[in-house]
Design a protein around this motif. Sequence first.
Motif, PDB file in Angstrom:
ATOM      1  N   LEU A 209       0.841  -1.263   0.236  1.00 37.48           N
ATOM      2  CA  LEU A 209      -0.467   0.456   0.006  1.00 37.48           C
ATOM      3  C   LEU A 209       0.710   1.163  -0.240  1.00 37.48           C
ATOM      4  N   SER A 210       0.675   2.269  -1.457  1.00 37.63           N
ATOM      5  CA  SER A 210       1.555   3.440  -1.362  1.00 37.63           C
ATOM      6  C   SER A 210       0.999   3.916  -0.171  1.00 37.63           C
ATOM      7  N   PRO A 211       1.656   5.697   0.090  1.00 30.23           N
ATOM      8  CA  PRO A 211       1.267   6.349   0.920  1.00 30.23           C
ATOM      9  C   PRO A 211      -0.368   6.686   0.733  1.00 30.23           C
ATOM     10  N   ALA A 212      -0.555   7.447  -0.794  1.00 25.58           N
ATOM     11  CA  ALA A 212      -1.446   8.182  -1.465  1.00 25.58           C
ATOM     12  C   ALA A 212      -2.475   7.325  -1.520  1.00 25.58           C
ATOM     13  N   ASP A 213      -2.694   5.804  -1.796  1.00 31.08           N
ATOM     14  CA  ASP A 213      -3.704   4.744  -1.310  1.00 31.08           C
ATOM     15  C   ASP A 213      -4.113   5.115   0.334  1.00 31.08           C
ATOM     16  N   ALA A 214      -3.373   5.023   0.985  1.00 33.88           N
ATOM     17  CA  ALA A 214      -3.744   4.712   2.447  1.00 33.88           C
ATOM     18  C   ALA A 214      -4.544   6.089   2.988  1.00 33.88           C
ATOM     19  N   VAL A 215      -4.214   7.354   2.251  1.00 30.39           N
ATOM     20  CA  VAL A 215      -4.951   8.738   2.256  1.00 30.39           C
ATOM     21  C   VAL A 215      -6.282   8.314   1.687  1.00 30.39           C
ATOM     22  N   GLY A 216      -5.899   7.434   0.115  1.00 34.29           N
ATOM     23  CA  GLY A 216      -7.422   8.164  -0.181  1.00 34.29           C
ATOM     24  C   GLY A 216      -8.512   6.895   0.605  1.00 34.29           C
ATOM     25  N   ALA A 217      -8.026   5.917   1.362  1.00 33.63           N
ATOM     26  CA  ALA A 217      -8.798   4.896   1.877  1.00 33.63           C
ATOM     27  C   ALA A 217      -9.445   5.553   2.672  1.00 33.63           C
ATOM     28  N   MET A 218      -8.744   6.177   3.340  1.00 34.87           N
ATOM     29  CA  MET A 218      -9.418   7.670   4.797  1.00 34.87           C
ATOM     30  C   MET A 218     -10.062   7.933   4.267  1.00 34.87           C
ATOM     31  N   LEU A 219     -10.636   8.702   2.909  1.00 36.08           N
ATOM     32  CA  LEU A 219     -11.055  10.118   2.805  1.00 36.08           C
ATOM     33  C   LEU A 219     -10.102  11.073   3.150  1.00 36.08           C
ATOM     34  N   GLY A 220      -9.019  11.404   2.786  1.00 38.46           N
ATOM     35  CA  GLY A 220      -7.867  12.411   3.118  1.00 38.46           C
ATOM     36  C   GLY A 220      -7.908  11.404   4.920  1.00 38.46           C
ATOM     37  N   THR A 221      -6.167  12.324   5.691  1.00 37.10           N
ATOM     38  CA  THR A 221      -5.433  12.132   6.654  1.00 37.10           C
ATOM     39  C   THR A 221      -5.711  13.448   7.259  1.00 37.10           C
ATOM     40  N   HIS A 222      -6.571  13.612   8.474  1.00 35.85           N
ATOM     41  CA  HIS A 222      -6.401  15.004   9.081  1.00 35.85           C
ATOM     42  C   HIS A 222      -4.678  14.951   9.265  1.00 35.85           C
ATOM     43  N   ALA A 223      -4.432  16.772   8.836  1.00 38.84           N
ATOM     44  CA  ALA A 223      -2.497  17.222   9.715  1.00 38.84           C
ATOM     45  C   ALA A 223      -2.586  18.162  10.663  1.00 38.84           C
ATOM     46  N   GLN A 224      -2.916  18.348  11.048  1.00 36.58           N
ATOM     47  CA  GLN A 224      -3.158  19.492  12.442  1.00 36.58           C
ATOM     48  C   GLN A 224      -2.202  19.129  13.116  1.00 36.58           C
ATOM     49  N   VAL A 225      -2.313  17.676  13.244  1.00 35.85           N
ATOM     50  CA  VAL A 225      -0.482  17.574  14.422  1.00 35.85           C
ATOM     51  C   VAL A 225       0.363  16.696  12.751  1.00 35.85           C
ATOM     52  N   LEU A 226       0.939  16.893  12.091  1.00 35.44           N
ATOM     53  CA  LEU A 226       1.576  16.003  10.590  1.00 35.44           C
ATOM     54  C   LEU A 226       2.050  14.901  11.488  1.00 35.44           C
ATOM     55  N   SER A 227       2.652  15.186  12.411  1.00 36.63           N
ATOM     56  CA  SER A 227       3.582  13.151  13.574  1.00 36.63           C
ATOM     57  C   SER A 227       2.044  12.545  13.294  1.00 36.63           C
ATOM     58  N   ALA A 228       1.246  12.911  13.378  1.00 39.27           N
ATOM     59  CA  ALA A 228      -0.292  11.835  13.764  1.00 39.27           C
ATOM     60  C   ALA A 228      -0.760  11.657  12.356  1.00 39.27           C
ATOM     61  N   ALA A 229      -0.730  12.654  11.467  1.00 39.47           N
ATOM     62  CA  ALA A 229      -0.910  12.125  10.143  1.00 39.47           C
ATOM     63  C   ALA A 229       0.194  10.919   9.851  1.00 39.47           C
ATOM     64  N   GLU A 230       1.015  10.863   9.705  1.00 38.97           N
ATOM     65  CA  GLU A 230       2.086  10.177   9.235  1.00 38.97           C
ATOM     66  C   GLU A 230       2.503   9.047   9.964  1.00 38.97           C
ATOM     67  N   LEU A 231       1.550   8.997  11.550  1.00 42.82           N
ATOM     68  CA  LEU A 231       1.057   7.731  12.114  1.00 42.82           C
ATOM     69  C   LEU A 231       0.101   7.072  11.497  1.00 42.82           C
ATOM     70  N   SER A 232      -0.964   7.545  11.020  1.00 42.37           N
ATOM     71  CA  SER A 232      -1.996   7.440  10.191  1.00 42.37           C
ATOM     72  C   SER A 232      -1.531   6.294   9.367  1.00 42.37           C
ATOM     73  N   VAL A 233      -0.965   7.060   8.383  1.00 34.46           N
ATOM     74  CA  VAL A 233      -1.373   6.867   6.784  1.00 34.46           C
ATOM     75  C   VAL A 233      -0.406   5.196   7.413  1.00 34.46           C
ATOM     76  N   GLY A 234       0.937   5.324   8.556  1.00 34.93           N
ATOM     77  CA  GLY A 234       1.500   4.312   8.092  1.00 34.93           C
ATOM     78  C   GLY A 234       1.360   2.979   8.801  1.00 34.93           C
ATOM     79  N   LEU A 235       0.220   3.037   9.942  1.00 38.27           N
ATOM     80  CA  LEU A 235      -1.045   2.028  10.637  1.00 38.27           C
ATOM     81  C   LEU A 235      -1.241   1.576   9.688  1.00 38.27           C
ATOM     82  N   ARG A 236      -1.888   1.785   7.694  1.00 36.69           N
ATOM     83  CA  ARG A 236      -2.390   0.678   7.017  1.00 36.69           C
ATOM     84  C   ARG A 236      -1.635   0.506   6.248  1.00 36.69           C
ATOM     85  N   GLY A 237      -0.281   0.276   6.194  1.00 35.35           N
ATOM     86  CA  GLY A 237       0.627   0.040   5.486  1.00 35.35           C
ATOM     87  C   GLY A 237       1.711  -1.128   5.693  1.00 35.35           C
ATOM     88  N   ALA A 238       2.149  -2.188   5.570  1.00 31.26           N
ATOM     89  CA  ALA A 238       2.200  -2.736   6.009  1.00 31.26           C
ATOM     90  C   ALA A 238       4.256  -2.533   5.023  1.00 31.26           C
TER      91      ALA A 238
END
Length: 403
Positions: A33-62
């Motif tokens: 899973l690419s970062p863009a695919d992960a973000v697309g599956a979520m319908l956007g990744t909230h990035a007010q806290v960018l480190s949290a956004a990075e973790l949200s994306v990372g949790l979804r792809g091996a």
Amino acid sequence: MTTRARGYVTVTWPEANARRLARQHLSGPAPGLSPADAVGAMLGTHAQVLSAAELSVGLRGAGLTRTDVRTALWTDDAARRTLVKTFGPRGTVHLLPAADLPLWTGALSAVPTGPNPFPKDARMTPEQVEEVVAAIGAALTGAELTVDELSEEVVARTGPWAGDLVMPGFQAMWPRWRQVLHLAGHRGVLAYAPNRGRRATYTNPGYTPLPGPKAQAELVKRYLYAYGPATPAHFARWLAAPKRWAEGLFASLAGSGSGSDSGSGAIEEVAFEDAGPAWVVAGDTEFPDGPVRGVRLLPYFDAFAIASQPRERLFPGRAFERALAGGQAGNYPVLLVDGTVAGVWHQRRSGKRITVTVEPLESSEPLPAGRLRELEDEVERVGAIMEGRAELTVGAVSVGAHA
């Protein structure tokens, strides 16, 4: 298992929750899973806290890490820049797939606005709004400007009125034009560029929005695929849009509205436990039979926690009081146990060391050995995604809700 009653598919909460988790890649990280695919599956990744956004994306792809997210977002290689940081749903900062920006800008720019929330002497006329948005787009074309530099350009291109300090900001007053910063993002003429030191910069990404009706119809279908069954009220809350407008949009896509047949029959009604009549994409009525299993740590503002409704089913019992801020999801990182919020957590970083404190809410008893091992494995994953060494502490979380 889904059943048919009175001509409708009947969906239970466990079925809906299991399917949402699977489509969010939270029942297990997806290989390749690419970062863009992960973000697309979520319908956007909230990035007010960018480190949290990075973790949200990372949790979804091996195997995904924060470096993969940063590369997709900021690389100088345009072919590899597959994410954009801009203003998304609810007017808040999100990561969005670059390929989907025409869709997002087309849909968001056509959402009707509610009552003007600003004091009368701070408001802008519709003509002034258009003038400022045009000035922002022109100033940012081929440039990367800080907000102060952009402010100078906007005032120079419009007039002194745009620079009047009438907007309450963080311990300061902001110029009038800042109230339409998110609108410029929704129109596709503003997005974030790489920081200059610690200062954010903006640029014009140069995307042309799709026509509003077409974009909104597609966004509804993507939303229902990710988070359905859902009601128009759920969709309106997720988008921060008027409920009556959402009801009309759903009706037109179901074929029962007037004046539009472009999406007629695109969605269908189901009976959803506790929520009553709800909607899914037409024909998308298969749901998992088995229960959700496993432990997950979701960061601040994770899309699943924010968008999944009814909220009281995802946050049952004590979780509704402890893991929400006045009923608002996302302000606390949450512990999911078998697909349900069962605790809160917090991480503190010092160099490569990441201390993860998890506060379970199930009982005052220690975690069973099996659950503790699962939690230790999940904490290790958090450390790998954030490129550090994570250590687990089970105990009270004293940090309050994020603003």
